[in-house]
Write a protein that holds these residues in place. Structure first.
Motif, PDB file in Angstrom:
ATOM      1  N   SER A  58     -24.157   3.611  35.174  1.00  0.00           N
ATOM      2  CA  SER A  58     -25.434   4.177  34.735  1.00  0.00           C
ATOM      3  C   SER A  58     -26.577   3.389  35.355  1.00  0.00           C
ATOM      4  CB  SER A  58     -25.542   4.112  33.208  1.00  0.00           C
ATOM      5  OG  SER A  58     -25.626   2.754  32.776  1.00  0.00           O
ATOM      6  N   GLU A  59     -27.786   3.829  35.082  1.00  0.00           N
ATOM      7  CA  GLU A  59     -28.967   3.113  35.564  1.00  0.00           C
ATOM      8  C   GLU A  59     -29.021   1.706  34.987  1.00  0.00           C
ATOM      9  OE1 GLU A  59     -33.853   3.619  35.480  1.00  0.00           O
ATOM     10  OE2 GLU A  59     -32.549   5.352  35.180  1.00  0.00           O
ATOM     11  N   GLN A  60     -28.532   1.523  33.761  1.00  0.00           N
ATOM     12  CA  GLN A  60     -28.547   0.200  33.134  1.00  0.00           C
ATOM     13  C   GLN A  60     -27.402  -0.679  33.606  1.00  0.00           C
ATOM     14  OE1 GLN A  60     -28.936   0.049  28.813  1.00  0.00           O
ATOM     15  NE2 GLN A  60     -27.805  -1.880  28.700  1.00  0.00           N
ATOM     16  N   LEU A  61     -26.233  -0.090  33.889  1.00  0.00           N
ATOM     17  CA  LEU A  61     -25.033  -0.892  34.094  1.00  0.00           C
ATOM     18  C   LEU A  61     -24.175  -0.301  35.212  1.00  0.00           C
ATOM     19  CD1 LEU A  61     -23.833  -3.414  32.618  1.00  0.00           C
ATOM     20  CD2 LEU A  61     -22.446  -1.817  31.284  1.00  0.00           C
ATOM     21  N   GLU A  62     -23.881  -1.119  36.214  1.00  0.00           N
ATOM     22  CA  GLU A  62     -23.072  -0.658  37.342  1.00  0.00           C
ATOM     23  C   GLU A  62     -21.580  -0.760  37.061  1.00  0.00           C
ATOM     24  OE1 GLU A  62     -24.104  -2.750  40.866  1.00  0.00           O
ATOM     25  OE2 GLU A  62     -26.106  -1.865  41.017  1.00  0.00           O
ATOM     26  N   ARG A  63     -21.170  -1.763  36.287  1.00  0.00           N
ATOM     27  CA  ARG A  63     -19.743  -1.977  36.008  1.00  0.00           C
ATOM     28  C   ARG A  63     -19.569  -2.312  34.523  1.00  0.00           C
ATOM     29  NH1 ARG A  63     -21.543  -5.989  39.300  1.00  0.00           N
ATOM     30  NH2 ARG A  63     -20.551  -4.963  41.073  1.00  0.00           N
ATOM     31  N   PRO A  64     -18.381  -2.142  33.992  1.00  0.00           N
ATOM     32  CA  PRO A  64     -18.165  -2.376  32.555  1.00  0.00           C
ATOM     33  C   PRO A  64     -18.571  -3.783  32.132  1.00  0.00           C
ATOM     34  CG  PRO A  64     -16.262  -1.287  33.527  1.00  0.00           C
ATOM     35  CD  PRO A  64     -17.149  -1.691  34.675  1.00  0.00           C
ATOM     36  N   TYR A  65     -19.075  -3.864  30.902  1.00  0.00           N
ATOM     37  CA  TYR A  65     -19.424  -5.166  30.328  1.00  0.00           C
ATOM     38  C   TYR A  65     -18.976  -5.153  28.876  1.00  0.00           C
ATOM     39  CZ  TYR A  65     -21.990  -9.472  29.405  1.00  0.00           C
ATOM     40  OH  TYR A  65     -22.324 -10.774  29.086  1.00  0.00           O
ATOM     41  N   THR A  66     -18.055  -6.061  28.535  1.00  0.00           N
ATOM     42  CA  THR A  66     -17.489  -6.070  27.192  1.00  0.00           C
ATOM     43  C   THR A  66     -17.820  -7.355  26.454  1.00  0.00           C
ATOM     44  OG1 THR A  66     -15.394  -6.940  28.078  1.00  0.00           O
ATOM     45  CG2 THR A  66     -15.580  -4.555  27.794  1.00  0.00           C
ATOM     46  N   MET A  67     -17.987  -7.211  25.146  1.00  0.00           N
ATOM     47  CA  MET A  67     -18.309  -8.311  24.259  1.00  0.00           C
ATOM     48  C   MET A  67     -17.434  -8.178  23.019  1.00  0.00           C
ATOM     49  SD  MET A  67     -22.304  -7.312  24.597  1.00  0.00           S
ATOM     50  CE  MET A  67     -23.154  -8.716  23.887  1.00  0.00           C
ATOM     51  N   ALA A  68     -17.119  -9.293  22.394  1.00  0.00           N
ATOM     52  CA  ALA A  68     -16.357  -9.254  21.146  1.00  0.00           C
ATOM     53  C   ALA A  68     -16.883 -10.326  20.213  1.00  0.00           C
ATOM     54  CB  ALA A  68     -14.866  -9.456  21.398  1.00  0.00           C
ATOM     55  N   CYS A  69     -17.040  -9.955  18.956  1.00  0.00           N
ATOM     56  CA  CYS A  69     -17.484 -10.911  17.948  1.00  0.00           C
ATOM     57  C   CYS A  69     -16.267 -11.473  17.228  1.00  0.00           C
ATOM     58  CB  CYS A  69     -18.417 -10.237  16.949  1.00  0.00           C
ATOM     59  SG  CYS A  69     -19.157 -11.387  15.770  1.00  0.00           S
ATOM     60  N   VAL A  70     -16.229 -12.787  17.094  1.00  0.00           N
ATOM     61  CA  VAL A  70     -15.110 -13.460  16.443  1.00  0.00           C
ATOM     62  C   VAL A  70     -15.631 -14.495  15.448  1.00  0.00           C
ATOM     63  CG1 VAL A  70     -13.490 -13.132  18.353  1.00  0.00           C
ATOM     64  CG2 VAL A  70     -14.950 -15.161  18.313  1.00  0.00           C
ATOM     65  N   ASN A  71     -14.822 -14.756  14.430  1.00  0.00           N
ATOM     66  CA  ASN A  71     -15.137 -15.810  13.468  1.00  0.00           C
ATOM     67  C   ASN A  71     -14.746 -17.157  14.055  1.00  0.00           C
ATOM     68  OD1 ASN A  71     -15.741 -14.022  11.056  1.00  0.00           O
ATOM     69  ND2 ASN A  71     -13.643 -13.387  11.509  1.00  0.00           N
ATOM     70  N   VAL A  72     -15.663 -18.112  14.000  1.00  0.00           N
ATOM     71  CA  VAL A  72     -15.346 -19.460  14.465  1.00  0.00           C
ATOM     72  C   VAL A  72     -15.863 -20.472  13.443  1.00  0.00           C
ATOM     73  CG1 VAL A  72     -15.618 -21.198  16.262  1.00  0.00           C
ATOM     74  CG2 VAL A  72     -15.461 -18.779  16.899  1.00  0.00           C
ATOM     75  N   ILE A  73     -14.991 -21.365  13.031  1.00  0.00           N
ATOM     76  CA  ILE A  73     -15.388 -22.479  12.167  1.00  0.00           C
ATOM     77  C   ILE A  73     -14.791 -23.737  12.769  1.00  0.00           C
ATOM     78  CG2 ILE A  73     -15.210 -23.510   9.875  1.00  0.00           C
ATOM     79  CD1 ILE A  73     -15.133 -20.676   8.732  1.00  0.00           C
ATOM     80  N   ALA A  74     -15.649 -24.537  13.369  1.00  0.00           N
ATOM     81  CA  ALA A  74     -15.210 -25.763  14.047  1.00  0.00           C
ATOM     82  C   ALA A  74     -15.727 -26.978  13.289  1.00  0.00           C
ATOM     83  CB  ALA A  74     -15.713 -25.785  15.485  1.00  0.00           C
ATOM     84  N   ALA A  75     -14.907 -28.011  13.245  1.00  0.00           N
ATOM     85  CA  ALA A  75     -15.284 -29.252  12.570  1.00  0.00           C
ATOM     86  C   ALA A  75     -14.573 -30.416  13.249  1.00  0.00           C
ATOM     87  CB  ALA A  75     -14.915 -29.183  11.086  1.00  0.00           C
ATOM     88  N   ALA A  76     -14.756 -31.611  12.724  1.00  0.00           N
ATOM     89  CA  ALA A  76     -14.170 -32.800  13.346  1.00  0.00           C
ATOM     90  C   ALA A  76     -12.648 -32.751  13.348  1.00  0.00           C
ATOM     91  CB  ALA A  76     -14.660 -34.051  12.631  1.00  0.00           C
ATOM     92  N   THR A  77     -12.063 -32.165  12.305  1.00  0.00           N
ATOM     93  CA  THR A  77     -10.609 -32.091  12.197  1.00  0.00           C
ATOM     94  C   THR A  77     -10.200 -30.687  11.778  1.00  0.00           C
ATOM     95  OG1 THR A  77     -10.548 -32.718   9.859  1.00  0.00           O
ATOM     96  CG2 THR A  77     -10.510 -34.512  11.493  1.00  0.00           C
ATOM     97  N   ASP A  78      -8.935 -30.364  12.018  1.00  0.00           N
ATOM     98  CA  ASP A  78      -8.406 -29.078  11.566  1.00  0.00           C
ATOM     99  C   ASP A  78      -8.514 -28.953  10.054  1.00  0.00           C
ATOM    100  OD1 ASP A  78      -7.757 -28.485  14.170  1.00  0.00           O
ATOM    101  OD2 ASP A  78      -5.599 -28.828  13.941  1.00  0.00           O
ATOM    102  N   GLU A  79      -8.237 -30.046   9.349  1.00  0.00           N
ATOM    103  CA  GLU A  79      -8.249 -30.016   7.887  1.00  0.00           C
ATOM    104  C   GLU A  79      -9.646 -29.730   7.344  1.00  0.00           C
ATOM    105  OE1 GLU A  79      -4.788 -31.904   9.463  1.00  0.00           O
ATOM    106  OE2 GLU A  79      -6.910 -32.447   9.768  1.00  0.00           O
TER     107      GLU A  79
END
Length: 338
Positions: free
Chosen positions: A218-239
């Protein structure tokens, strides 16, 4: 801290989805203030865009008026793209959306995104109150997008109904979805596609496949562009991260029980918080959740990228403590920038 191999995430943009959560002990005004602070911090950390959701009749979220929040946050940031994730188009007349985002794009040139969804962002009774009992048909969403694009186009300059400001402005549109319908529609219209895998993971791979199959430049986009939303919770340790994640799990529990109260503090264990069936439901909803130390999250995100080949990751973090939330986004940014 152990070095993170970022090769599998090279070239991947990383962004933020914010629901403007109201946590226990905090009112809506403070929730909005925290969202501004989150935007300012993630901008410094190199995040590409900051999107605000649209939700109604939920005491746990202060995102019922995303257009106002986008302007408020854009005013207090300088570089990052700010937009809707998304505007629930059936709730609004396309002309109003064109005028509102035209105004935003005039005030903040080349920084405003217009993400569009077809769900109401609320329960059915509230949806009827928003839409004044107008019944939606399967063609309404595609037709409304066409109408919106017309108002934003230069070619509409001789039409009897025009969007001022808005007409002729370069406001990129994005289609959001959690089903194959929006994926095919985004492909046919040549628009970027963002999948809501943070709460509806089931159709992710099929949706991405169909989007690519149906894509037309299209006029806005020449090739596919995909995005995905994911949950992320990062901290110093896994626990530590797993403990922080109990707030998100309790939030999701409120969603399935329809008792959507403010985000609650973390607990040491979910034992006694949910039934076995509820646990299975929430684990299914949160299938694409990456919880743990920086190293654990990095491996998970790299694997997700390898499986989906998406162009951009949108990060949402349901964390009760504001400083812990900021730290999580900081740890994630380092995964992409090292």
């Amino acid at each position: 801290m152990k070095a993170i191999n970022k090769n599998d995430l090279s070239g991947t943009k990383y962004s933020v989805l914010d629901l403007v959560p109201i946590v226990e002990g905090v009112d809506a005004k403070q929730a909005i203030k925290r969202s501004v602070d989150l935007a300012q911090n993630t901008e410094k950390l190199g995040y590409h865009r900051f999107w605000i959701s649209e939700h109604h009749n939920m005491e746990s979220l202060a995102s019922s008026a995303p257009v106002i929040l986008i302007g408020h946050i854009a005013q207090q940031t300088t570089r990052m793209r700010i937009g809707s994730g998304g505007v629930m188009l059936p709730n609004h007349a396309p002309l109003v959306v064109a005028e509102q985002f035209g105004t935003l794009a005039t005030m903040y040139p080349d920084r405003i995104d217009l993400g569009l969804g077809r769900a109401p962002g609320t329960d059915q009774r509230t949806a009827m109150a928003l839409r004044r009992y107008q019944q939606e048909t399967v063609q309404d969403f595609p037709n409304n997008i066409d109408e919106l694009q017309t108002y934003l186009s230069e070619e509409n300059s001789t039409a009897p109904v025009r969007a001022t400001p808005g007409e002729g402005l370069n406001i990129p549109l994005y289609l959001l979805g959690s089903s194959t319908f929006s994926a095919q529609l985004a492909g046919r219209k040549g628009l970027p596609y963002a999948f809501a895998s943070h709460f509806a993971p089931t159709h992710l791979h099929n949706a991405l496949k169909l989007y690519h199959q149906h894509f037309e430049a299209s006029e806005q986009l020449e090739r596919p562009y995909t995005m995905a939303c994911v949950n992320v919770i990062a901290a110093a340790t896994d626990e530590e991260a797993e403990r922080l994640a109990t707030s998100a799990k309790r939030f999701m529990l409120g969603v399935i029980r329809n008792t959507r109260k403010p985000l609650s503090p973390p607990v040491d264990s979910m034992d006694g918080e949910w039934s076995e069936l509820e646990r299975m439901q929430i684990e299914q909803m949160m299938h694409y959740s990456f919880i743990g130390s920086q190293e654990t999250v990095a491996k998970g995100l790299a694997q997700f990228k390898a499986e989906t080949q998406i162009d951009e990751l949108i990060i949402i973090s349901h964390i009760y403590d504001h400083q812990a939330r900021l730290k999580s986004y900081e740890l994630v940014s380092e995964i992409f920038t090292r």
